[in-house]
Write a protein that holds these residues in place. Sequence first.
Motif, PDB file in Angstrom:
ATOM      1  N   GLU A  23      48.169  49.220  38.837  1.00 25.57           N
ATOM      2  CA  GLU A  23      49.252  49.604  39.725  1.00 25.57           C
ATOM      3  C   GLU A  23      50.386  48.570  39.762  1.00 25.57           C
ATOM      4  O   GLU A  23      50.827  48.150  40.838  1.00 25.57           O
ATOM      5  N   GLY A  24      50.831  48.143  38.621  1.00 25.07           N
ATOM      6  CA  GLY A  24      51.943  47.208  38.559  1.00 25.07           C
ATOM      7  C   GLY A  24      51.555  45.751  38.665  1.00 25.07           C
ATOM      8  O   GLY A  24      52.396  44.859  38.489  1.00 25.07           O
ATOM      9  N   TYR A  25      50.286  45.479  38.943  1.00 26.35           N
ATOM     10  CA  TYR A  25      49.796  44.106  39.018  1.00 26.35           C
ATOM     11  C   TYR A  25      49.063  43.744  37.722  1.00 26.35           C
ATOM     12  O   TYR A  25      48.559  44.620  37.007  1.00 26.35           O
ATOM     13  N   THR A  26      48.973  42.459  37.464  1.00 27.81           N
ATOM     14  CA  THR A  26      48.175  41.965  36.345  1.00 27.81           C
ATOM     15  C   THR A  26      47.004  41.170  36.896  1.00 27.81           C
ATOM     16  O   THR A  26      47.157  40.357  37.818  1.00 27.81           O
ATOM     17  N   LEU A  27      45.823  41.435  36.359  1.00 30.89           N
ATOM     18  CA  LEU A  27      44.635  40.630  36.644  1.00 30.89           C
ATOM     19  C   LEU A  27      44.371  39.773  35.416  1.00 30.89           C
ATOM     20  O   LEU A  27      44.216  40.303  34.312  1.00 30.89           O
ATOM     21  N   SER A  28      44.322  38.460  35.597  1.00 32.43           N
ATOM     22  CA  SER A  28      44.108  37.546  34.477  1.00 32.43           C
ATOM     23  C   SER A  28      42.862  36.713  34.711  1.00 32.43           C
ATOM     24  O   SER A  28      42.688  36.134  35.798  1.00 32.43           O
ATOM     25  N   LEU A  29      42.003  36.667  33.702  1.00 36.05           N
ATOM     26  CA  LEU A  29      40.844  35.782  33.738  1.00 36.05           C
ATOM     27  C   LEU A  29      41.252  34.471  33.077  1.00 36.05           C
ATOM     28  O   LEU A  29      41.627  34.451  31.894  1.00 36.05           O
ATOM     29  N   ILE A  30      41.195  33.390  33.819  1.00 36.87           N
ATOM     30  CA  ILE A  30      41.717  32.096  33.379  1.00 36.87           C
ATOM     31  C   ILE A  30      40.577  31.120  33.120  1.00 36.87           C
ATOM     32  O   ILE A  30      39.630  31.035  33.909  1.00 36.87           O
ATOM     33  N   LYS A  31      40.672  30.405  32.019  1.00 36.60           N
ATOM     34  CA  LYS A  31      39.750  29.313  31.715  1.00 36.60           C
ATOM     35  C   LYS A  31      40.417  28.010  32.127  1.00 36.60           C
ATOM     36  O   LYS A  31      41.517  27.685  31.652  1.00 36.60           O
ATOM     37  N   TRP A  32      39.791  27.252  33.005  1.00 35.07           N
ATOM     38  CA  TRP A  32      40.395  26.031  33.540  1.00 35.07           C
ATOM     39  C   TRP A  32      39.302  24.994  33.775  1.00 35.07           C
ATOM     40  O   TRP A  32      38.410  25.204  34.594  1.00 35.07           O
ATOM     41  N   ASP A  33      39.365  23.866  33.055  1.00 30.97           N
ATOM     42  CA  ASP A  33      38.298  22.870  33.156  1.00 30.97           C
ATOM     43  C   ASP A  33      38.731  21.601  33.887  1.00 30.97           C
ATOM     44  O   ASP A  33      38.063  20.569  33.804  1.00 30.97           O
ATOM     45  N   GLU A  34      39.829  21.684  34.620  1.00 32.41           N
ATOM     46  CA  GLU A  34      40.246  20.564  35.447  1.00 32.41           C
ATOM     47  C   GLU A  34      39.972  20.894  36.913  1.00 32.41           C
ATOM     48  O   GLU A  34      39.345  21.908  37.224  1.00 32.41           O
ATOM     49  N   GLU A  35      40.449  20.027  37.813  1.00 32.22           N
ATOM     50  CA  GLU A  35      40.228  20.273  39.234  1.00 32.22           C
ATOM     51  C   GLU A  35      40.869  21.593  39.669  1.00 32.22           C
ATOM     52  O   GLU A  35      41.980  21.919  39.246  1.00 32.22           O
ATOM     53  N   GLU A  36      40.167  22.314  40.540  1.00 35.86           N
ATOM     54  CA  GLU A  36      40.666  23.606  41.000  1.00 35.86           C
ATOM     55  C   GLU A  36      42.015  23.483  41.697  1.00 35.86           C
ATOM     56  O   GLU A  36      42.904  24.327  41.532  1.00 35.86           O
ATOM     57  N   GLN A  37      42.183  22.409  42.475  1.00 35.17           N
ATOM     58  CA  GLN A  37      43.421  22.252  43.224  1.00 35.17           C
ATOM     59  C   GLN A  37      44.631  22.129  42.299  1.00 35.17           C
ATOM     60  O   GLN A  37      45.737  22.578  42.630  1.00 35.17           O
TER      61      GLN A  37
END
Length: 341
Positions: A107-121
């Motif tokens: 519905e006009g939005y994008t869902l992205s699965l992100i790979k991130w290996d640093e601090e969440e903040q």
Amino acid sequence: IMGKKLIALMLSFSLLQAQTVIVPIPGEPPAKPPTPPQQPQGGNGGSGFGILIGSVIGAGILFLLTKAVLSKPSKPPRMAFVPFEFIALHTADLPEDVKVIDKERFEGYTLSLIKWDEEEQKLRDKLKDRVFLLEPNYLYELYGEVASLSETVIKEGSPSSSVLAVLDTGADEGLLKNALLFTKNVRRDSYKPEKHGTAVAYLAHEQKGAKVALYRVCSDGICDGWSVSKALVDVYREGIKVVNMSFGTDREDRIVAFLIKGMSLRGFVFVAPIGNTPSDELPFPARLKEVVSVAGKPCFPEKICQRAKVSEEYRDIQTPVGKVTGTSFSSAVHAGKIVGQ
């Protein structure tokens, strides 16, 4: 921890008092204390105080030793989310240095699965002006188990044009015969049939003969939020109006909640179990007002079953893979009953 620190402090103080500490051993007769040394005249308080401290320390050490021998090792907590993976809901483009490993549109939005290996903040700071929601890829658990093998004969479902979406493990297509409309593996590992998904699909189909669109979002008792999100987007595209999700978590998955709320506004109906463990609140997604929460019947689990919207049998239900028990299967039965209503 504070208790151990206190005992250590008391032990140190006792040693300063130069007293002998006698620690009783379970099952052994108490040993006679050695003859205390003669106190010089005027020293009439240290000995009594040291004995008192020694007795307290002895009891504390005995308690710790007994606890160490008799207590069972603690069960490690279940992992809450897939390590180093996050799901973002956004319309703006993401920075090029953010690694996106999968995408979906809703519905006009994008869902992205992100790979991130640093601090969440650091990721949250980088995306704070670009995303509406950013969540870890949460893990869910299934709410049912196969208790024993059986010789159940599979019933031929009555003809029906109704379709029910089942989000679960893979299922044994050979055992389900004409129950399945299709199966889709939305997980990133290889498809495999499992008893839980087979039993859920069978029970859902058996109620009114609805064809089951099976989405594999779980494996070995665990489901993940990204697979659930992908499946829900596909269910939306397919227009399958009733969705059974026989799993849950004690966390709040805002990405999945966004999809459920949005689809509910468009006439989709969601069914989920309340779990098998007494708790202070219903699990997610059963706790959402847009979801039909299903308890076991008789009322189970007792602490929260009164808060469920409906109830169905949950114990020793016959399926092609054996007798099954759990509110996973209560949810499947109810979803199968409401298809076509």
